[in-house]
Design an enzyme around this catalytic site. Structure first.
Site, PDB file in Angstrom:
ATOM      1  N   ASN A 169       0.796  -1.234   0.000  1.00  0.00           N
ATOM      2  CA  ASN A 169       0.000   0.000   0.000  1.00  0.00           C
ATOM      3  C   ASN A 169       0.831   1.287   0.000  1.00  0.00           C
ATOM      4  O   ASN A 169       0.351   2.328  -0.418  1.00  0.00           O
ATOM      5  CB  ASN A 169      -1.041   0.002   1.129  1.00  0.00           C
ATOM      6  CG  ASN A 169      -0.433   0.004   2.507  1.00  0.00           C
ATOM      7  OD1 ASN A 169       0.749  -0.264   2.672  1.00  0.00           O
ATOM      8  ND2 ASN A 169      -1.234   0.314   3.504  1.00  0.00           N
ATOM      9  N   GLU A 184       4.997  -3.847  11.869  1.00  0.00           N
ATOM     10  CA  GLU A 184       3.733  -3.114  11.897  1.00  0.00           C
ATOM     11  C   GLU A 184       2.761  -3.925  11.052  1.00  0.00           C
ATOM     12  O   GLU A 184       2.956  -4.098   9.859  1.00  0.00           O
ATOM     13  CB  GLU A 184       3.946  -1.702  11.366  1.00  0.00           C
ATOM     14  CG  GLU A 184       2.836  -0.778  11.768  1.00  0.00           C
ATOM     15  CD  GLU A 184       1.768  -0.761  10.726  1.00  0.00           C
ATOM     16  OE1 GLU A 184       0.741  -1.462  10.930  1.00  0.00           O
ATOM     17  OE2 GLU A 184       1.941  -0.085   9.709  1.00  0.00           O
ATOM     18  N   CYS A 192      -3.316   0.712   6.912  1.00  0.00           N
ATOM     19  CA  CYS A 192      -3.386   0.082   8.230  1.00  0.00           C
ATOM     20  C   CYS A 192      -4.028   1.018   9.234  1.00  0.00           C
ATOM     21  O   CYS A 192      -4.666   0.580  10.185  1.00  0.00           O
ATOM     22  CB  CYS A 192      -1.996  -0.340   8.685  1.00  0.00           C
ATOM     23  SG  CYS A 192      -0.841   1.003   8.655  1.00  0.00           S
ATOM     24  N   ARG A 199      -0.412   7.849  10.360  1.00  0.00           N
ATOM     25  CA  ARG A 199       0.965   7.593  10.797  1.00  0.00           C
ATOM     26  C   ARG A 199       1.741   8.901  10.910  1.00  0.00           C
ATOM     27  O   ARG A 199       2.519   9.092  11.825  1.00  0.00           O
ATOM     28  CB  ARG A 199       1.622   6.665   9.776  1.00  0.00           C
ATOM     29  CG  ARG A 199       3.104   6.488   9.884  1.00  0.00           C
ATOM     30  CD  ARG A 199       3.525   5.307   9.036  1.00  0.00           C
ATOM     31  NE  ARG A 199       3.002   5.400   7.681  1.00  0.00           N
ATOM     32  CZ  ARG A 199       3.744   5.644   6.600  1.00  0.00           C
ATOM     33  NH1 ARG A 199       5.042   5.813   6.712  1.00  0.00           N
ATOM     34  NH2 ARG A 199       3.201   5.708   5.399  1.00  0.00           N
TER      35      ARG A 199
HETATM   36  O1  G3H Z   1      -0.760   1.296   5.982  1.00  0.00           O
HETATM   37  C1  G3H Z   1      -0.054   1.682   6.907  1.00  0.00           C
HETATM   38  C2  G3H Z   1       0.607   2.982   6.878  1.00  0.00           C
HETATM   39  O2  G3H Z   1       1.671   2.995   7.790  1.00  0.00           O
HETATM   40  C3  G3H Z   1      -0.368   4.098   7.155  1.00  0.00           C
HETATM   41  O3  G3H Z   1       0.178   5.299   6.829  1.00  0.00           O
HETATM   42  O4  G3H Z   1      -1.422   6.777   8.054  1.00  0.00           O
HETATM   43  O5  G3H Z   1       0.148   7.702   6.359  1.00  0.00           O
HETATM   44  O6  G3H Z   1      -1.782   6.293   5.653  1.00  0.00           O
HETATM   45  P1  G3H Z   1      -0.762   6.576   6.710  1.00  0.00           P
END
Ligand code: G3H
Length: 478
Positions: free
Chosen positions: A158, A253, A287, A440
């Site tokens: 992703n 993670e 996530c 994140r």
């Molecule tokens: O999919 C997991 C990523 O660490 C989420 O990152 O919150 O920037 O979309 P993000």
């Protein structure tokens, strides 16, 4: 065979002697888009061997020089944002604008690693012995942070570029070498990103990228004796990796079921826009996506109406057209999501929109009145499907959040900061966001999951620290 992308080893682009390749299926067209080398265990051995040698020299390279090279790589990456983003569009169906954002964010992340690294690695500690009972001031202890050795980075589909550099940047600034195993969907974007490091002039073998089938080289990589640290982002494969890995630091993670708790006094327009952003951006394949809404019954009707109105405005289609909702990454993923939807239907959830799917494209769907016996109440769809559970007390919301096997992030919407703080303390997740959807970033913030969501903490500073160990030298006075 000119149309198979080469892998990167010993500072060179190479073909695997296996003569085999792995196809990358475009999620939108569902046709093969690219091919990458199917590396074998033999190539992995070579990469590990050279990574070990290159690391020794790199660790002796002055920190400011390491930082300079990282800044250079960051600039080159940003210059090449268009072709790399184009790969993301074709390999993982990420909307065109978001694909560009991912590459730019990655360049910024690398530069930040360089800056943070020179500060935190430029400092050590000095301790004296007479603070501990029985000691005179005859021992001086000097500490510094030294690299671990070879770091193995395994990012998910992703954010193939961003979650690769979030491991590469900290590893390299700290003096480690790095072996990258990209996800199959996103491998070509990763190879292009690695080429930016190549152009920046990093020493041969310091960074390498092996592509191939997980079944052939996955365990071999993660259990390889040459690996000194694994940084993995992805699904529950991470749990298997941690069981098999040796006595090395792990950073994992592994997804989440981020809850959004909505209290009666919340600003419901703010909640609705955050549910849309949090639940449906990149079609829910994050996530940190909002994966369950836990709303107080008294405001549930109003909130659901507001979210429904916004869902109706989401554009659905191809990533090239920059649609909000794009095809999910694979047919098996779409089938899994459909399984969750059918289970909810059979068990009586309220469908706020009708379920629609064409190929891998699934229309956004809000499921109201979800009950704890439905799979969607607990499982991570990684798709544009969002369950709403109506609660009659805050405790019920906290209980649902904590009953999950995941514990990545969560969010609370209320105007009462005191209540928000108490709920945040009660939620068993790595991060709680007050009045905003989980996320994140900014990328220097700590990022960690509890329970099945992971091991260790990420974010630039934490990753640099995690990819080093403390070395002490004690001067003993007569
Ligand atoms: O999919 C997991 C990523 O660490 C989420 O990152 O919150 O920037 O979309 P993000």
């Amino acid at each position: 065979d000119g149309d198979v992308f080469k892998y990167y080893s010993e500072g060179e682009w190479k073909k695997s002697p296996s003569g085999k390749s792995v196809s990358i299926i475009n999620p939108t067209t569902r046709k093969p888009q690219y091919k990458v080398q199917a590396c074998t265990q033999q190539e992995v051995n070579k990469v590990m061997e050279t990574a070990k040698i290159a690391q020794k020299q790199w660790a002796k390279t002055p920190l400011w020089k390491r930082a300079e090279l990282l800044h250079k790589a960051a600039a080159i990456l940003k210059e090449h944002k268009a072709p790399i983003a184009d790969c993301l569009v074709k390999e993982i169906a990420k909307p065109a604008k978001d694909s560009v954002t991912e590459v730019v964010r990655s360049g910024d992340l690398i530069s930040y690693c360089a800056e943070e690294g020179v500060r935190i690695l430029g400092e050590g500690k000095f301790l004296v012995s007479d603070s501990f009972p029985g000691n005179e001031r005859t021992k001086y202890c000097l500490t510094s942070k030294v690299p671990l050795g070879v770091v193995l980075a395994i990012p998910p589909f992703n954010y193939p570029v961003n979650l690769a550099v979030s491991k590469i940047g900290p590893a390299l600034i700290a003096g480690n070498s790095l072996v990258l195993k990209p996800p199959t969907q996103g491998a070509v974007a990763c190879l292009h990103m690695v080429h930016c490091f190549h152009l920046a002039g990093f020493p041969k073998g310091l960074i390498s990228c092996v592509t191939g089938k997980g079944s052939e080289i996955g365990d071999f990589l993660t259990m390889h004796p040459g690996v000194n640290c694994i940084s993995f982002t992805g699904g529950d494969t991470g749990i298997a990796i941690s069981k098999k890995a040796g006595m090395i630091p792990l950073q994992m993670e592994l997804g989440g079921k981020d809850a959004c708790i909505v209290l009666e006094d919340a600003d419901l327009d703010l909640v609705a826009s955050n549910i849309i952003k949090g639940g449906f951006s990149y079609s829910g394949q994050r996530c940190t996506a909002v994966k369950v809404v836990l709303v107080m019954e008294s405001v549930a009707d109003t909130l659901v109406e507001k979210v429904k109105a916004k869902v109706a405005k989401l554009t659905v289609g191809s990533p090239e057209d920059d649609c909000d909702i794009t095809p999910v990454v694979s047919e098996s993923s779409a089938n899994f999501i459909e399984g969750l939807v059918m289970d909810a239907k059979q068990k009586g959830a309220t469908f706020c929109q009708s379920y629609k799917r064409e190929g891998n494209l699934i229309w956004p769907l809000l499921l109201d009145n979800v009950q704890p016996d439905m799979r969607i109440a607990w499982e991570e769809p990684f798709g544009p499907i969002l369950p709403v559970i109506r609660i009659t007390s805050v405790e019920e919301g906290i209980h649902h959040c904590n009953a999950s096997n995941f514990g990545l992030q969560g969010c609370i919407f209320t105007r009462d900061i005191n209540k928000a703080m108490l709920i945040s303390d009660a939620m068993e997740t790595g991060t709680v966001q007050i009045n905003s959807a989980p996320a994140r970033g900014p990328d220097h913030f700590p990022f960690q999951g509890l329970k099945d969501s992971g091991i260790g903490s990420q974010g630039i500073t934490n990753s640099i620290n995690m990819m080093t160990k403390i070395k002490s030298t004690v001067i003993n006075l007569p």
